[in-house]
Write a protein that holds these residues in place. Structure first.
Motif: not given
Ligand SMILES: [Zn+2]
Length: 277
Positions: A244, A262, A218
């Motif tokens: 996301i 996010h 991520y």
């Protein structure tokens, strides 16, 4: 509040009121060590009731993994305990934490009577080792979510309370990208039975490497997007659209809070790096 026993005499408490924040307790023969408190007094009082009344062990130490109020506001409910943290945590609590509490009091009736209880025992270099009964707890710096972050490794049980450097989705708005990478990469090397995240469910041995890898992936996905944004005419508009799920995380994590975290990650990184990173 949910209660889970992750090892003999080691408990994890998860808030049902605020962002699935967690706290822990290591129960020794003569007393207990808490790792963090929960955000609202009523849940921290439930922990106190369980540890001190039901298990009959006074809380002797409260370790703060970092200064954010969702982890530290319960300190004052343990006036006889010694609060332990990184040295930076104490100074951040005394400045930013104090301001945040004053602001929060204006909006929240539950926090009206909450007082700050600053750590009395702090360390700024290396590690600190705390012993309770047969347990050894290593307090290890794990910055990244915040500069003062520490983890608590219960050596005999291989349980790590990681604080917020490990969450279902990384959160960097008050943190440092490179420090988070370094801290996350250290976690799988600890050979854990159980990884307790600062928010969300605990991660079992077989899943630790995957959970950490997912957070690292991520982080590299959002770095790619921030770099791309910096080359565009309207970077902010681009960042608003970064999905996301495309960065490898589900939007329903942390009861839906994930999407907000996010967006803040992207904005924070862009402000920090701007063009040319
Ligand atoms: Zn937190």
């Amino acid at each position: 509040m949910l209660r889970e026993r992750v090892s003999d005499d080691i408990y994890v408490f998860t808030s049902e009121l605020y962002a699935q924040v967690t706290a822990g307790a290591v129960i020794g023969l003569e007393g207990a060590v808490l790792i963090d408190t929960l955000a609202l007094p009523e849940e921290t009082l439930e922990i106190k009731e369980f540890v001190e009344k039901r298990l009959g062990r006074p809380v002797r130490y409260v370790v703060n993994t970092h200064h954010h109020s969702d982890h530290t506001l319960g300190n004052a409910l343990f006036p006889k305990a010694l609060v332990v943290s990184h040295t930076l945590c104490r100074s951040l609590l005394d400045t930013r934490g104090r301001e945040a509490l004053e602001q929060a009091r204006e909006h929240s009736r539950e926090l009206q009577d909450v007082q700050l209880h600053l750590p009395e025992l702090t360390f700024s270099h290396g590690e600190l080792v705390l012993r309770a009964g047969r347990r050894t707890m290593r307090l290890i710096p794990l910055p990244g979510h915040s500069a003062d972050g520490i983890g608590v490794l219960v050596v005999e049980d291989r349980v790590l309370f990681a604080g917020d450097v490990m969450m279902p989705i990384p959160y960097l708005a008050d943190g440092d990208y490179e420090h988070m990478l370094t801290s996350l990469k250290a976690i799988p090397r600890m050979k854990l039975e159980n990884l307790v995240q600062g928010h969300g469910e605990s991660v079992l041995r077989g899943e630790v490497a995957n959970a950490v890898r997912s957070n690292l992936q991520y982080l590299s996905a959002i770095r790619r997007h921030v770099r791309r944004a910096a080359r565009l005419r309207d970077p902010e508009a681009y960042l608003l659209e970064v999905d996301i799920e495309e960065c490898g995380k589900s939007r329903i994590l942390m009861n839906g809070l994930a999407e907000q975290l996010h967006s803040r990650n992207l904005v924070a990184l862009y402000r920090l790096w701007g063009e040319g990173h």
